[in-house]
Write an enzyme that holds these catalytic residues in place. Structure first.
Site, short mmCIF file in Angstrom:
data_model
loop_
_atom_site.label_atom_id
_atom_site.label_comp_id
_atom_site.label_asym_id
_atom_site.label_seq_id
_atom_site.Cartn_x
_atom_site.Cartn_y
_atom_site.Cartn_z
N HIS A 1 0.83 -1.21 0.00
CA HIS A 1 0.00 0.00 0.00
C HIS A 1 0.87 1.26 0.00
O HIS A 1 1.85 1.32 0.72
CB HIS A 1 -0.89 -0.05 1.26
CG HIS A 1 -1.89 1.03 1.35
ND1 HIS A 1 -2.01 1.83 2.48
CD2 HIS A 1 -2.84 1.45 0.49
CE1 HIS A 1 -3.01 2.68 2.29
NE2 HIS A 1 -3.52 2.49 1.10
N GLU B 1 0.38 -0.55 -4.84
CA GLU B 1 -0.61 0.49 -5.06
C GLU B 1 0.06 1.82 -4.76
O GLU B 1 0.85 1.91 -3.82
CB GLU B 1 -1.80 0.27 -4.12
CG GLU B 1 -2.92 1.29 -4.26
CD GLU B 1 -2.93 2.42 -3.25
OE1 GLU B 1 -3.88 3.21 -3.26
OE2 GLU B 1 -1.98 2.54 -2.44
N ASP C 1 -0.76 6.38 -5.08
CA ASP C 1 -1.77 7.43 -5.32
C ASP C 1 -1.19 8.47 -6.27
O ASP C 1 -0.03 8.86 -6.11
CB ASP C 1 -2.13 8.10 -4.00
CG ASP C 1 -2.52 7.09 -2.94
OD1 ASP C 1 -3.57 6.47 -3.09
OD2 ASP C 1 -1.74 6.91 -1.98
N HIS D 1 -0.43 11.28 -1.73
CA HIS D 1 -1.75 10.90 -1.24
C HIS D 1 -2.63 12.09 -0.89
O HIS D 1 -3.81 12.14 -1.25
CB HIS D 1 -1.61 9.99 -0.01
CG HIS D 1 -2.91 9.56 0.57
ND1 HIS D 1 -3.63 10.33 1.48
CD2 HIS D 1 -3.66 8.43 0.37
CE1 HIS D 1 -4.73 9.68 1.81
NE2 HIS D 1 -4.78 8.54 1.16
O1 G3P Z 1 -6.44 1.98 -3.10
C1 G3P Z 1 -6.68 1.52 -1.81
C2 G3P Z 1 -6.40 2.55 -0.75
O2 G3P Z 1 -5.17 3.15 -1.03
C3 G3P Z 1 -7.46 3.60 -0.66
O3 G3P Z 1 -7.26 4.46 0.43
O4 G3P Z 1 -6.69 6.69 1.31
O5 G3P Z 1 -5.00 4.88 1.37
O6 G3P Z 1 -5.62 5.93 -0.78
P1 G3P Z 1 -6.09 5.53 0.58
MG MG Z 2 -4.47 4.78 -2.21
#
Ligand code: G3P
Ligand code: MG
Length: 237
Positions: A9, A36, A38, A51
């Site tokens: 993440h 993953e 952002d 993020h």
């Molecule tokens: O994509 C899954 C997760 O990353 C969504 O929440 O706020 O960590 O981007 P966040």
């Molecule tokens: Mg995310």
């Protein structure tokens, strides 16, 4: 589409500064097969890995990402001397490392269209016909509609906090190949319903072994984690 069971993440999770190249490298080194991250637009409309809509939490900068130029962003420290990477840098790295990328389109308020247009077009160019195309996901339905229209060949995942009752309609409308939702707001019945439609269900953010075991037993297919240390062995298996 088959996604790995474990997805690091925000790049490399909690062991590296979030959404950085160091994080992505670490995830690969620890055996993760997917990451993953952002993506948001700078003031120059360039996609960068970050993020929050503001710089303060994850960098030594101040103010809004969408009012910060590429030059200013590139000069910031995102932690441990890491820079805020561009989507291009992250894509090249993931391809070189053989990592599946989940690009979360994270538009600043009011910028869904612009952000999705840039990310979809760049993703097409950056990954080309790579056999491991990026999975584009977003909480923004508008952003996903634009991804669908501009880059229909790139797989899309729809992000929810709580799974709404009409999730099958949303999935159909967007042509999504996966459903992503908050691990703490999900029931076994909802997992079973998604499985019945034959769709992968991915849960964020799972940082405890007991919680992971419960979700996997329910039939959740992939888990996003910050705790690379806890789940590396399973991710690499
Ligand atoms: O994509 C899954 C997760 O990353 C969504 O929440 O706020 O960590 O981007 P966040
Ligand atoms: Mg995310």
């Amino acid at each position: 589409m088959r996604l790995p069971r474990w997805i690091a993440h925000r790049g490399g999770g909690a062991l590296a500064p979030e959404n950085t190249l160091a994080g992505i490298r670490l995830a690969a080194r620890m055996g993760f097969r997917a990451v993953e991250f952002d993506v948001m637009l700078s003031a120059d409309d360039s996609p960068f890995l970050i993020h929050d809509e503001t710089l303060e939490r994850t960098t030594n900068g101040r103010g809004e990402v969408c009012r910060t130029t590429d030059r200013e962003l590139a000069a910031l420290d995102a932690g441990a001397g890491e820079r805020v990477p561009s989507l291009r840098e992250a894509a090249l790295l993931c391809r070189r490392l053989g990592l599946r990328a989940n690009v979360e389109v994270k538009p600043a308020r009011g910028l869904a269209r612009q952000t999705a247009e840039v990310v979809a077009r760049q993703a097409q160019t950056l990954w080309g016909d790579d056999p491991l195309p990026p999975l584009l996901s977003s909480f923004s339905l508008e952003a996903l509609e634009i991804c669908r229209d501009l880059a229909p060949e790139l797989p899309r995942g729809v992000l929810f906090e709580t799974l709404p009752d009409d999730w099958p309609d949303v999935v159909r409308h967007l042509g999504a190949v996966s459903v992503h939702c908050d691990a703490t707001r999900l029931s076994a019945e909802q997992v079973a319903a998604v499985r019945r439609q034959g769709l992968p269900l991915c849960c964020y953010t799972v940082n405890a072994i007991a919680q992971a075991e419960r979700l996997l037993a329910w039939g959740v297919s992939s888990l996003f984690t910050d705790r690379l240390d806890l789940f590396a062995a399973d991710a690499a298996a």
